[in-house]
Design a protein around this motif. Structure first.
Motif, PDB file in Angstrom:
ATOM      1  N   PHE A  78      43.225 -10.000   4.168  1.00 25.33           N
ATOM      2  CA  PHE A  78      44.055  -8.817   4.201  1.00 25.33           C
ATOM      3  C   PHE A  78      43.403  -7.725   5.045  1.00 25.33           C
ATOM      4  N   ASN A  79      44.146  -7.152   5.975  1.00 25.25           N
ATOM      5  CA  ASN A  79      43.575  -6.107   6.830  1.00 25.25           C
ATOM      6  C   ASN A  79      43.824  -4.735   6.184  1.00 25.25           C
ATOM      7  N   TYR A  80      43.064  -4.461   5.115  1.00 23.41           N
ATOM      8  CA  TYR A  80      43.309  -3.207   4.393  1.00 23.41           C
ATOM      9  C   TYR A  80      42.918  -1.991   5.219  1.00 23.41           C
ATOM     10  N   ARG A  81      41.988  -2.202   6.168  1.00 29.91           N
ATOM     11  CA  ARG A  81      41.583  -1.060   7.007  1.00 29.91           C
ATOM     12  C   ARG A  81      42.720  -0.607   7.905  1.00 29.91           C
ATOM     13  N   ALA A  82      43.540  -1.568   8.334  1.00 27.93           N
ATOM     14  CA  ALA A  82      44.692  -1.200   9.168  1.00 27.93           C
ATOM     15  C   ALA A  82      45.660  -0.358   8.339  1.00 27.93           C
ATOM     16  N   ILE A  83      45.872  -0.757   7.095  1.00 32.32           N
ATOM     17  CA  ILE A  83      46.774   0.005   6.222  1.00 32.32           C
ATOM     18  C   ILE A  83      46.252   1.431   6.070  1.00 32.32           C
ATOM     19  N   GLN A  84      44.954   1.502   5.779  1.00 32.50           N
ATOM     20  CA  GLN A  84      44.312   2.815   5.647  1.00 32.50           C
ATOM     21  C   GLN A  84      44.529   3.676   6.888  1.00 32.50           C
ATOM     22  N   SER A  85      44.318   3.065   8.056  1.00 33.97           N
ATOM     23  CA  SER A  85      44.416   3.820   9.309  1.00 33.97           C
ATOM     24  C   SER A  85      45.833   4.318   9.557  1.00 33.97           C
ATOM     25  N   ILE A  86      46.810   3.445   9.375  1.00 33.26           N
ATOM     26  CA  ILE A  86      48.195   3.854   9.628  1.00 33.26           C
ATOM     27  C   ILE A  86      48.624   4.906   8.605  1.00 33.26           C
ATOM     28  N   TYR A  87      48.244   4.669   7.354  1.00 39.39           N
ATOM     29  CA  TYR A  87      48.613   5.604   6.288  1.00 39.39           C
ATOM     30  C   TYR A  87      48.040   6.997   6.594  1.00 39.39           C
ATOM     31  N   ALA A  88      46.771   7.028   6.962  1.00 36.75           N
ATOM     32  CA  ALA A  88      46.132   8.310   7.271  1.00 36.75           C
ATOM     33  C   ALA A  88      46.784   8.955   8.501  1.00 36.75           C
ATOM     34  N   PHE A  89      47.113   8.133   9.479  1.00 30.61           N
ATOM     35  CA  PHE A  89      47.761   8.639  10.697  1.00 30.61           C
ATOM     36  C   PHE A  89      49.092   9.299  10.349  1.00 30.61           C
ATOM     37  N   GLU A  90      49.868   8.645   9.514  1.00 27.22           N
ATOM     38  CA  GLU A  90      51.181   9.161   9.139  1.00 27.22           C
ATOM     39  C   GLU A  90      51.061  10.445   8.333  1.00 27.22           C
ATOM     40  N   LEU A  91      50.118  10.472   7.380  1.00 29.25           N
ATOM     41  CA  LEU A  91      49.953  11.694   6.588  1.00 29.25           C
ATOM     42  C   LEU A  91      49.488  12.841   7.484  1.00 29.25           C
ATOM     43  N   HIS A  92      48.677  12.490   8.465  1.00 30.02           N
ATOM     44  CA  HIS A  92      48.211  13.499   9.414  1.00 30.02           C
ATOM     45  C   HIS A  92      49.394  14.076  10.196  1.00 30.02           C
ATOM     46  N   ARG A  93      50.310  13.184  10.547  1.00 38.05           N
ATOM     47  CA  ARG A  93      51.519  13.620  11.252  1.00 38.05           C
ATOM     48  C   ARG A  93      52.310  14.599  10.365  1.00 38.05           C
TER      49      ARG A  93
ATOM     50  N   ARG B 128      40.232   1.355  16.090  1.00 37.03           N
ATOM     51  CA  ARG B 128      39.213   0.511  15.479  1.00 37.03           C
ATOM     52  C   ARG B 128      39.646   0.073  14.073  1.00 37.03           C
ATOM     53  N   GLY B 129      40.167   1.036  13.319  1.00 33.69           N
ATOM     54  CA  GLY B 129      40.644   0.729  11.976  1.00 33.69           C
ATOM     55  C   GLY B 129      41.797  -0.255  11.985  1.00 33.69           C
ATOM     56  N   LEU B 130      42.703  -0.050  12.934  1.00 34.62           N
ATOM     57  CA  LEU B 130      43.881  -0.917  13.035  1.00 34.62           C
ATOM     58  C   LEU B 130      43.458  -2.375  13.227  1.00 34.62           C
ATOM     59  N   PHE B 131      42.364  -2.573  13.906  1.00 37.16           N
ATOM     60  CA  PHE B 131      41.881  -3.933  14.146  1.00 37.16           C
ATOM     61  C   PHE B 131      40.950  -4.405  13.036  1.00 37.16           C
ATOM     62  N   GLY B 132      40.916  -3.632  11.947  1.00 36.20           N
ATOM     63  CA  GLY B 132      40.210  -4.090  10.759  1.00 36.20           C
ATOM     64  C   GLY B 132      38.710  -3.909  10.789  1.00 36.20           C
ATOM     65  N   LYS B 133      38.234  -3.107  11.742  1.00 36.52           N
ATOM     66  CA  LYS B 133      36.786  -2.900  11.825  1.00 36.52           C
ATOM     67  C   LYS B 133      36.386  -1.633  11.059  1.00 36.52           C
ATOM     68  N   GLY B 134      35.224  -1.703  10.402  1.00 39.89           N
ATOM     69  CA  GLY B 134      34.717  -0.554   9.662  1.00 39.89           C
ATOM     70  C   GLY B 134      34.287   0.558  10.599  1.00 39.89           C
ATOM     71  N   ARG B 135      34.190   1.732  10.020  1.00 42.08           N
ATOM     72  CA  ARG B 135      33.839   2.896  10.816  1.00 42.08           C
ATOM     73  C   ARG B 135      32.478   2.709  11.488  1.00 42.08           C
ATOM     74  N   ASN B 136      32.384   3.121  12.758  1.00 41.47           N
ATOM     75  CA  ASN B 136      31.113   3.034  13.464  1.00 41.47           C
ATOM     76  C   ASN B 136      31.066   4.163  14.493  1.00 41.47           C
ATOM     77  N   ASP B 137      30.580   5.312  14.042  1.00 38.53           N
ATOM     78  CA  ASP B 137      30.597   6.507  14.891  1.00 38.53           C
ATOM     79  C   ASP B 137      29.769   6.334  16.152  1.00 38.53           C
ATOM     80  N   ALA B 138      28.644   5.608  16.010  1.00 38.10           N
ATOM     81  CA  ALA B 138      27.762   5.436  17.171  1.00 38.10           C
ATOM     82  C   ALA B 138      28.482   4.655  18.276  1.00 38.10           C
ATOM     83  N   HIS B 139      29.220   3.638  17.870  1.00 36.46           N
ATOM     84  CA  HIS B 139      29.932   2.829  18.860  1.00 36.46           C
ATOM     85  C   HIS B 139      31.016   3.655  19.559  1.00 36.46           C
ATOM     86  N   ILE B 140      31.765   4.412  18.762  1.00 31.56           N
ATOM     87  CA  ILE B 140      32.826   5.242  19.346  1.00 31.56           C
ATOM     88  C   ILE B 140      32.218   6.258  20.315  1.00 31.56           C
TER      89      ILE B 140
END
Ligand SMILES: Nc1ncnc2c1ncn2[C@@H]1O[C@H](COP(=O)(O)OP(=O)(O)OP(=O)(O)O)[C@@H](O)[C@H]1O
Ligand SMILES: [Mg+2]
Lengths: 256, 313
Positions: free
Chosen positions: A4-19, B106-118
């Motif tokens: 499960f790509n939960y990080r993608a969910i997190q990112s989109i969710y945060a993006f939308e709330l930011h909007r 980065r998040g969309l592609f499922g990768k954890g936060r990495n400030d140094a890389h960004i």
């Protein structure tokens, strides 16, 4: 990578709330002002002549309908816009090329839109307390019903956003279909007040069941039985989920 | 075990759009890990269509593609995780800040936060100073770099650049070439499309030429340049000539424009192009000229000759 790509969910969710945060003030002020206006017009002007419906003071009676109406429009608007905009600007390419499943996409976009519409619902609920005494017979059911409605209408909005190919199409369904159905669906009156054949005709409007169900959570009674309300709300949820699953499977208007 | 490790395998790929138009007519292609592959072709050849299918933006009609061993349909997560895409058109969220939009990717592609890389990516692309700017405040060239930063944010093994230098000024084009060379050092496989032969010449290890939905040739760049590196020198004469003097026979020149112009076709890759000796000879023969002009054969010319070669073979 799998799972499960939960990080993608997190990112989109945060993006939308930011909007949403970018338009925070209008986003929150509008429901407060609208609610107040409805109380002045319906509660004050009409309510002074029509004191009670089914034994409930008119001012309190319209609150569930008011919350439902705002949540319908907020949900449809936010969710449809959330997915329509990337389509319109072209940034959808990134979502389509990302390792994100249909389910994850829907959870993120619909979750964010539903969050906003629940906040709006809560604000109206709070604002209403400034004008009327508002007992809530089944608080837990009330919250659950709000969540159910927010999610269902956000799913509906999401479908609309994928379907729409212009801003006009985006607005035509909420304005020409949902809005009239809500007004005719007993948001501000009880369908028992209608004469036949209108009363029977009204029963074909699914919105009637939704508003009635929400009203039941406040006053323990509605125009129709609560089981019918739950049936309709559940059916709407199921239909929307089915349509979305089909859209993603076929790439409908998302992928060429 | 194949000799070379292929990171992308395209087999029999076809695409017919809803309009019925067939944009790809059975493409087979292997991309090797770590190489820079340039896809050349005129407008409408099918370059973007092919990239879009591999990346998940367009559905294939037939055939199959694997990326890093993952089928792009059955195992899309595995395939897409390995890919960074910079599309041809600039698509950005105008109101977002640079650093937010890159972190988002980065998040969309499922990768954890990495400030140094960004931070490293933004510095490499000269965007670090602009990281808190909204995208709408950036110039077109910077926006393109933001899109590259987004594509690199999740550390892809393969980077697709669809016309990275279209509408980009000379300086930025040089920067882009430099950047691509640096990325290659880190082991990233790069597939880019272009209309310009010199761009392919500058950067690519191998070149594929696509025309009307068919991959008509795939070759090592050096071999291709030998084939394609023909130029035409046009000499505008002071006085028209009625015939080519026999002393110039060894260059095989011809007369154009009623004898006002002399044309010489030469091979840019050859040890001796013959240009300077020809000009010396003209001096010896006291044939005056007003102007000189060299022209590379256009891509279209090359396609025509390539297709002819194919037919003949
Ligand atoms: N959505 C679509 N519907 C129908 N035809 C399409 C669609 N997208 C592209 N095409 C057609 O497919 C062909 C290939 O287009 P593609 O964008 O892949 O070309 P390209 O090689 O990238 O060209 P360019 O160098 O101009 O970017 C063109 O003839 C184009 O008109
Ligand atoms: Mg293209």
């Amino acid at each position: 990578m799998s799972g499960f790509n939960y990080r993608a969910i997190q990112s989109i969710y945060a993006f939308e709330l930011h909007r949403f945060r970018r338009t925070l003030l209008t986003g929150l002020l509008v429901p407060v002002i609208t609610t107040s206006l409805y109380f002045v017009v319906f509660g004050g002007a009409i309510g002074s002549r029509m004191t009670e419906i089914d034994g409930i003071p008119y001012g309190a009676f319209i609150v569930p309908g008011l919350i439902m109406m705002s949540m319908f429009t907020e949900s449809i608007f936010n969710a449809s816009f959330g997915i329509y905009m990337p389509k319109f600007t072209g940034t959808i390419y990134e979502l389509l090329s990302a390792p994100v499943s249909a389910a994850e996409t829907v959870i993120a976009y619909v979750g964010a839109a539903a969050t906003k519409s629940l906040i709006v619902g809560a604000i109206i609920f709070a604002t209403a307390h400034l004008f009327v005494d508002l007992p809530v017979a089944h608080p837990f059911a009330m919250v659950a019903f709000m969540v159910l409605i927010a999610v269902s209408f956000c799913l509906f909005g999401f479908i609309l956003g994928i379907w729409a190919q212009s801003f006009e199409q985006l607005q035509v369904i909420p304005l020409l279909l949902i809005m009239p159905m809500t007004f005719l669906g007993g948001a501000f009156y009880s369908i028992h007040m209608l004469a036949e054949p209108w009363r029977t005709i009204t029963l074909f409007n699914p919105i009637v069941y939704l508003i009635s169900g929400f009203r039941w959570t406040f006053f323990g009674q509605g125009d129709v039985g609560i089981e019918f309300s739950l049936l309709f709300a559940g059916a709407m949820l199921a239909v929307c989920l089915g349509v979305i699953a089909w859209m993603f499977r076929t790439g409908y208007r998302l992928k060429k | 075990m194949p000799l070379m490790a292929s990171i992308i395998t395209v087999s029999g790929l076809t695409k017919s759009y809803a309009s019925g138009f067939q944009a790809l007519k059975g493409v087979d292609l292997e991309i090797e890990e770590g190489e820079i592959f340039a896809l050349l072709g005129p407008n409408g050849a099918g370059k973007t269509t092919m990239i879009s299918i591999i990346c998940g933006n367009v559905r294939p009609s037939g055939g199959s593609v694997t990326v890093a061993g993952h089928d792009i349909v059955r195992d899309y997560r595995g395939a897409r995780s390995a890919i960074g895409l910079v599309p041809q058109e600039l698509h950005t969220d105008a109101f977002e800040r640079v650093i937010d939009t890159v972190s988002f990717s980065r998040g969309l592609f499922g990768k954890g936060r990495n400030d140094a890389h960004i931070e490293k990516i933004l510095r490499d692309l000269s965007l670090w100073d602009k990281r808190h700017n909204k995208i709408l405040e950036l110039s077109g060239g910077m926006k393109r770099r933001v899109m590259i930063a987004k594509a690199l944010s999740h550390e892809p093994r393969v980077l697709f650049l669809d016309e990275p230098t279209a509408g980009v000024d000379v300086e930025l084009r040089r920067d882009m070439w430099k950047l691509i060379a640096e990325l290659r050092q880190t082991g990233v496989t790069i597939i880019l499309t272009t209309h310009y032969i010199e761009e392919a010449e500058e950067m690519a290890d191998r070149v594929g030429v696509i025309n009307k939905g068919e991959l008509i040739l795939v070759e090592e760049k050096t071999a291709l340049m030998r084939k394609l590196g023909k130029k035409t020198l046009t000499i505008v004469l002071s006085e028209p000539l009625s015939s080519v003097p026999f002393e110039l026979a060894e260059w095989g020149v011809s007369l154009k424009a009623d004898g006002h112009e002399m044309e010489y076709v030469f091979d840019t890759q050859a040890e001796r192009t013959g240009v300077s000796s020809l000009l010396r000879k003209l001096g010896d023969l006291r044939i005056g000229y007003k102007d000189l002009n060299t022209e590379q054969s256009s891509l279209e010319d090359i396609f025509v000759s390539l297709v002819h070669q194919e037919r003949a073979a």
